[in-house]
Structure formats: C-alpha cells, structure tokens
Design a protein around this motif. Structure first.
Motif, mmCIF file in Angstrom:
data_model
loop_
_atom_site.group_PDB
_atom_site.id
_atom_site.type_symbol
_atom_site.label_atom_id
_atom_site.label_comp_id
_atom_site.label_asym_id
_atom_site.label_seq_id
_atom_site.Cartn_x
_atom_site.Cartn_y
_atom_site.Cartn_z
ATOM 1 N N ASN A 100 33.331 14.523 19.349
ATOM 2 C CA ASN A 100 32.301 14.015 18.439
ATOM 3 C C ASN A 100 31.654 12.462 18.080
ATOM 4 O O ASN A 100 30.706 12.197 18.548
ATOM 5 C CB ASN A 100 31.494 15.292 17.577
ATOM 6 N N GLU A 101 32.712 12.051 17.859
ATOM 7 C CA GLU A 101 32.786 11.056 17.162
ATOM 8 C C GLU A 101 32.875 10.032 18.521
ATOM 9 O O GLU A 101 32.308 9.129 19.484
ATOM 10 C CB GLU A 101 34.294 10.705 16.721
ATOM 11 N N LEU A 102 34.116 10.791 19.295
ATOM 12 C CA LEU A 102 34.156 9.565 20.666
ATOM 13 C C LEU A 102 32.595 9.793 21.589
ATOM 14 O O LEU A 102 32.840 8.715 22.511
ATOM 15 C CB LEU A 102 34.846 10.557 21.803
ATOM 16 N N LEU A 103 31.871 11.035 21.715
ATOM 17 C CA LEU A 103 30.967 11.434 22.260
ATOM 18 C C LEU A 103 29.745 9.863 21.600
ATOM 19 O O LEU A 103 28.778 9.986 22.668
ATOM 20 C CB LEU A 103 30.620 12.503 22.348
ATOM 21 N N ASP A 104 29.639 10.122 20.481
ATOM 22 C CA ASP A 104 28.674 9.277 19.853
ATOM 23 C C ASP A 104 29.161 7.722 20.438
ATOM 24 O O ASP A 104 28.175 7.425 20.977
ATOM 25 C CB ASP A 104 28.913 8.788 18.294
ATOM 26 N N LEU A 105 30.441 7.249 20.538
ATOM 27 C CA LEU A 105 30.592 5.938 20.935
ATOM 28 C C LEU A 105 30.368 5.990 22.581
ATOM 29 O O LEU A 105 29.939 4.917 22.838
ATOM 30 C CB LEU A 105 32.132 5.897 20.709
ATOM 31 N N LEU A 106 30.478 6.689 23.072
ATOM 32 C CA LEU A 106 30.636 6.466 24.440
ATOM 33 C C LEU A 106 28.846 7.155 24.943
ATOM 34 O O LEU A 106 28.262 5.803 25.451
ATOM 35 C CB LEU A 106 30.661 7.618 25.420
ATOM 36 N N LEU A 107 28.260 7.370 24.206
ATOM 37 C CA LEU A 107 26.177 6.437 24.438
ATOM 38 C C LEU A 107 26.667 5.172 23.628
ATOM 39 O O LEU A 107 25.510 4.619 24.430
ATOM 40 C CB LEU A 107 25.686 8.220 22.746
ATOM 41 N N LEU A 108 26.802 4.967 22.706
ATOM 42 C CA LEU A 108 26.656 3.177 22.042
ATOM 43 C C LEU A 108 27.072 2.371 23.162
ATOM 44 O O LEU A 108 26.557 1.811 23.548
ATOM 45 C CB LEU A 108 27.575 3.591 20.594
ATOM 46 N N ALA A 109 28.637 3.012 23.345
ATOM 47 C CA ALA A 109 28.860 2.165 24.739
ATOM 48 C C ALA A 109 27.541 2.165 25.876
ATOM 49 O O ALA A 109 27.453 0.986 26.934
ATOM 50 C CB ALA A 109 30.271 2.576 25.624
ATOM 51 N N ARG A 110 27.324 2.947 26.781
ATOM 52 C CA ARG A 110 26.554 3.159 27.902
ATOM 53 C C ARG A 110 25.296 2.824 27.251
ATOM 54 O O ARG A 110 24.413 1.549 27.891
ATOM 55 C CB ARG A 110 26.328 4.795 27.827
ATOM 56 N N SER A 111 25.007 2.595 25.967
ATOM 57 C CA SER A 111 23.263 2.158 25.626
ATOM 58 C C SER A 111 23.657 0.816 25.283
ATOM 59 O O SER A 111 22.583 -0.182 25.733
ATOM 60 C CB SER A 111 22.596 2.452 24.260
ATOM 61 N N LEU A 112 24.884 -0.100 24.930
ATOM 62 C CA LEU A 112 24.756 -1.433 25.356
ATOM 63 C C LEU A 112 25.308 -1.781 26.523
ATOM 64 O O LEU A 112 25.736 -3.061 26.543
ATOM 65 C CB LEU A 112 26.034 -2.395 24.354
ATOM 66 N N GLU A 113 25.376 -1.037 27.501
ATOM 67 C CA GLU A 113 25.815 -0.760 28.823
ATOM 68 C C GLU A 113 27.297 -2.043 29.196
ATOM 69 O O GLU A 113 27.576 -3.137 29.900
ATOM 70 C CB GLU A 113 24.786 -2.189 29.356
ATOM 71 N N ASP A 114 27.962 -1.505 28.149
ATOM 72 C CA ASP A 114 29.376 -2.221 27.917
ATOM 73 C C ASP A 114 30.494 -0.968 29.166
ATOM 74 O O ASP A 114 30.887 0.086 28.469
ATOM 75 C CB ASP A 114 29.769 -1.905 26.935
ATOM 76 N N GLY A 115 30.111 -1.235 30.390
ATOM 77 C CA GLY A 115 31.451 -0.638 30.779
ATOM 78 C C GLY A 115 32.595 0.224 30.890
ATOM 79 O O GLY A 115 32.997 0.951 31.109
ATOM 80 N N ALA A 116 33.345 -1.314 30.643
ATOM 81 C CA ALA A 116 34.583 -1.269 30.339
ATOM 82 C C ALA A 116 35.190 -0.063 29.189
ATOM 83 O O ALA A 116 36.049 0.809 28.923
ATOM 84 C CB ALA A 116 35.701 -2.567 29.960
ATOM 85 N N TRP A 117 34.573 -0.672 27.732
ATOM 86 C CA TRP A 117 34.375 0.276 26.803
ATOM 87 C C TRP A 117 33.813 1.702 27.565
ATOM 88 O O TRP A 117 34.738 2.470 26.604
ATOM 89 C CB TRP A 117 33.606 -0.424 25.593
ATOM 90 N N ALA A 118 32.755 2.276 27.447
ATOM 91 C CA ALA A 118 32.033 3.518 28.041
ATOM 92 C C ALA A 118 33.551 3.804 29.218
ATOM 93 O O ALA A 118 33.820 5.575 28.665
ATOM 94 C CB ALA A 118 31.448 4.053 28.841
ATOM 95 N N GLU A 119 34.203 3.644 30.103
ATOM 96 C CA GLU A 119 35.306 3.983 30.617
ATOM 97 C C GLU A 119 36.599 4.442 29.814
ATOM 98 O O GLU A 119 37.200 5.154 29.596
ATOM 99 C CB GLU A 119 35.869 2.782 31.849
ATOM 100 N N ASN A 120 37.118 3.460 28.778
ATOM 101 C CA ASN A 120 37.734 3.550 27.698
ATOM 102 C C ASN A 120 37.485 4.828 27.419
ATOM 103 O O ASN A 120 38.642 5.337 27.253
ATOM 104 C CB ASN A 120 37.792 2.717 27.017
ATOM 105 N N VAL A 121 36.449 5.001 26.672
ATOM 106 C CA VAL A 121 36.251 6.081 25.667
ATOM 107 C C VAL A 121 36.048 7.375 26.248
ATOM 108 O O VAL A 121 36.489 8.585 26.177
ATOM 109 C CB VAL A 121 34.517 5.660 25.063
#
Ligand SMILES: [Zn+2]
Length: 139
Positions: A100-121
């Motif tokens: 759940n924590e990682l899914l929240d981070l994924l949403l956050l990374a996507r909303s910031l359009e941070d592709g590298a971060w989203a990929e890491n998560v």
C-alpha cells in the motif's frame, strides 16, 4: 521459510552480513543455512539484486557498508518482519502495508510526472508481487 539440506537436516533463513572482497559489507542478506553441516546459500529470489549490486561495485570497490534492504524489497520485508517492533504482526500484514505504501508512492511519482522515480517504485513492487502468492492489481 525453510527447506531441506543435502545432508538431510533443515535449512533456515537468516539475515546475514555478506562481505565482498573484505571491503564492502552488505547487511541483512537473506541466507539459507544448515546448522548441521554449515552449508549456506543466498535465498534464490534475492540473488538477482545481490549479484546486480556486486557487479556495480567493480573489481576495486571502496570500503562501504550498505543495507541489502535498500536494494531488495524482499530483504526489506524480512528485515521488518524480524524486527522487534513488528514481532507481533503477521508477515502478510507487513507485506500488505508495504505494498500500500509503495502504491501511494507510485501515485505520487506519477502525479509529479517523475518517470525515473515511478519506474523505481514499480520495480520494487514487482520484486514483492512476483514472489507472493497473493495477487495485487497494479493498474
Ligand atoms: Zn546440511
């Protein structure tokens, strides 16, 4: 989290420190070991992360200490499951919280359009979900 050893005894998983070339200490690596014949082997699902990390060190690494939990989600979860503060919780609930924590981070990374971060998560999520029997939807 145990399996039979070649000698007939049972191998148990423990978090150990692996020392590479007497320089780099990698803490909390899940290792199967046998108390009878002292054979040991790296827990197979985390091998790709461990060998991948060692490859990045090159032939002459600088002395360092790292926690394998920073590299491997499974090691991170095992670390949590064996820590004192979580000893009364089931591994399943720890895994669920972490997902759940990682899914929240994924949403956050996507909303910031941070592709590298989203990929890491996303990679971290895959490390967990590809070895768990429960299916999580990652849409
Ligand atoms: Zn053995």
């Amino acid at each position: 989290m145990q399996k039979p050893c070649n000698c007939g005894a049972t191998m148990h998983i423990r978090l150990r420190t692996v020392i590479f070339q007497n320089k780099v200490e990698i803490e909390n690596v899940p290792i199967y070991s046998c108390d009878d014949c002292h054979r040991s082997e790296v827990f197979p699902p985390v091998k790709p992360e461990l060998t991948g990390y060692i490859r990045t060190l090159g032939p002459k690494p600088e002395p360092a200490t790292v926690s394998f939990g920073d590299l491997s989600e499974l090691a991170h979860l095992m670390q949590m499951a064996t820590s004192k503060e979580h000893q009364h919780r089931s591994v399943e609930s720890i895994v669920e919280d972490r997902v759940n924590e990682l899914l929240d981070l994924l949403l956050l990374a996507r909303s910031l359009e941070d592709g590298a971060w989203a990929e890491n998560v996303r990679h971290r999520l895959t490390q967990i979900t590809s070895h768990m029997t429960t299916t999580y939807r990652l849409s």
